[in-house]
Design a protein around this motif. Structure first.
Motif, PDB file in Angstrom:
ATOM      1  N   UNK A  40      46.754  36.522  32.293  1.00  0.00           N
ATOM      2  CA  UNK A  40      45.731  37.070  31.428  1.00  0.00           C
ATOM      3  C   UNK A  40      46.315  37.423  30.077  1.00  0.00           C
ATOM      4  N   UNK A  41      45.843  38.497  29.495  1.00  0.00           N
ATOM      5  CA  UNK A  41      46.294  38.952  28.188  1.00  0.00           C
ATOM      6  C   UNK A  41      47.765  39.360  28.281  1.00  0.00           C
ATOM      7  N   UNK A  42      48.584  38.822  27.378  1.00  0.00           N
ATOM      8  CA  UNK A  42      50.008  39.136  27.377  1.00  0.00           C
ATOM      9  C   UNK A  42      50.722  38.680  28.640  1.00  0.00           C
ATOM     10  N   UNK A  43      50.219  37.633  29.273  1.00  0.00           N
ATOM     11  CA  UNK A  43      50.768  37.076  30.519  1.00  0.00           C
ATOM     12  C   UNK A  43      50.720  38.056  31.694  1.00  0.00           C
ATOM     13  N   UNK A  48      39.971  38.596  36.724  1.00  0.00           N
ATOM     14  CA  UNK A  48      38.661  38.207  36.202  1.00  0.00           C
ATOM     15  C   UNK A  48      38.839  37.271  35.004  1.00  0.00           C
ATOM     16  N   UNK A  49      37.865  36.382  34.829  1.00  0.00           N
ATOM     17  CA  UNK A  49      37.871  35.435  33.718  1.00  0.00           C
ATOM     18  C   UNK A  49      36.453  35.304  33.182  1.00  0.00           C
ATOM     19  N   UNK A  50      36.347  34.882  31.924  1.00  0.00           N
ATOM     20  CA  UNK A  50      35.058  34.644  31.292  1.00  0.00           C
ATOM     21  C   UNK A  50      34.770  33.148  31.309  1.00  0.00           C
ATOM     22  N   UNK A  63      34.275  26.394  29.206  1.00  0.00           N
ATOM     23  CA  UNK A  63      35.436  27.094  28.654  1.00  0.00           C
ATOM     24  C   UNK A  63      35.713  28.301  29.552  1.00  0.00           C
ATOM     25  N   UNK A  64      36.975  28.466  29.932  1.00  0.00           N
ATOM     26  CA  UNK A  64      37.380  29.587  30.782  1.00  0.00           C
ATOM     27  C   UNK A  64      38.496  30.330  30.072  1.00  0.00           C
ATOM     28  N   UNK A  65      38.301  31.639  29.861  1.00  0.00           N
ATOM     29  CA  UNK A  65      39.275  32.447  29.127  1.00  0.00           C
ATOM     30  C   UNK A  65      39.511  33.783  29.817  1.00  0.00           C
ATOM     31  N   UNK A  66      40.677  34.368  29.532  1.00  0.00           N
ATOM     32  CA  UNK A  66      41.033  35.666  30.102  1.00  0.00           C
ATOM     33  C   UNK A  66      40.325  36.818  29.386  1.00  0.00           C
TER      34      UNK A  66
END
Length: 152
Positions: A40-43, A48-50, A63-66
């Motif tokens: 996720x953010x900062x490894x 959860x993902x968006x 599109x899948x993002x943290x």
């Protein structure tokens, strides 16, 4: 054991029959809970993902993002595979498939051997759902059984 396996296959097959149609919609958009934590953010690991469905450069994409500000992974909608399976299927250049599980869940898999027709061995698999209870009930064995049932 055979009875249990038969019941599992019937249950998974019925979820395929009642899952999303072969054409994805913006109903996909939202926050999904993960079976296995991912970077996720900062490894740091995240559960959860968006997910965001839309069009990019003329292609239907997922599109899948943290996080909302994070760089997303982009998966292209696979029209032929989706039509053949009767459910939306997405793919990226790294060999990852995102396959619709039901109207609020997806399975992501990468075959251990990309050239093989055998969909029973994965180098990666995970489950994503808007419904946290479904994530809690999911296992790697259920993911494998689902993908095998869908690919037959």
């Amino acid at each position: 054991m055979k009875t249990l396996l038969t019941c599992l296959i019937i249950a998974l097959t019925s979820s395929v029959l009642f899952s999303q149609s072969e054409i994805p919609t913006e109903a996909i958009n939202g926050t999904y809970h993960l079976l296995e934590a991912e970077k996720g953010i900062g490894n740091k690991p995240t559960k959860s993902k968006l997910f965001q469905y839309g069009e990019f450069a003329g292609d239907k994409v997922l599109a899948i993002a943290a996080c909302a500000q994070c760089m997303p992974a982009i998966y292209k909608y696979q029209k032929e595979e989706s039509k053949e399976l009767g459910i939306p299927v997405f793919y990226n250049d790294y060999g990852l498939f995102v396959i619709t599980y039901d109207n609020e869940s997806f399975v992501m898999v990468k075959a251990a051997d990309a050239d093989s027709e055998d969909w029973t061995d994965f180098s990666y698999s995970n489950f994503y759902s808007k419904n946290e209870a479904k994530v809690i009930a999911m296992t790697q064995q259920k993911i494998k059984a689902f993908v095998v049932a869908v690919s037959e």
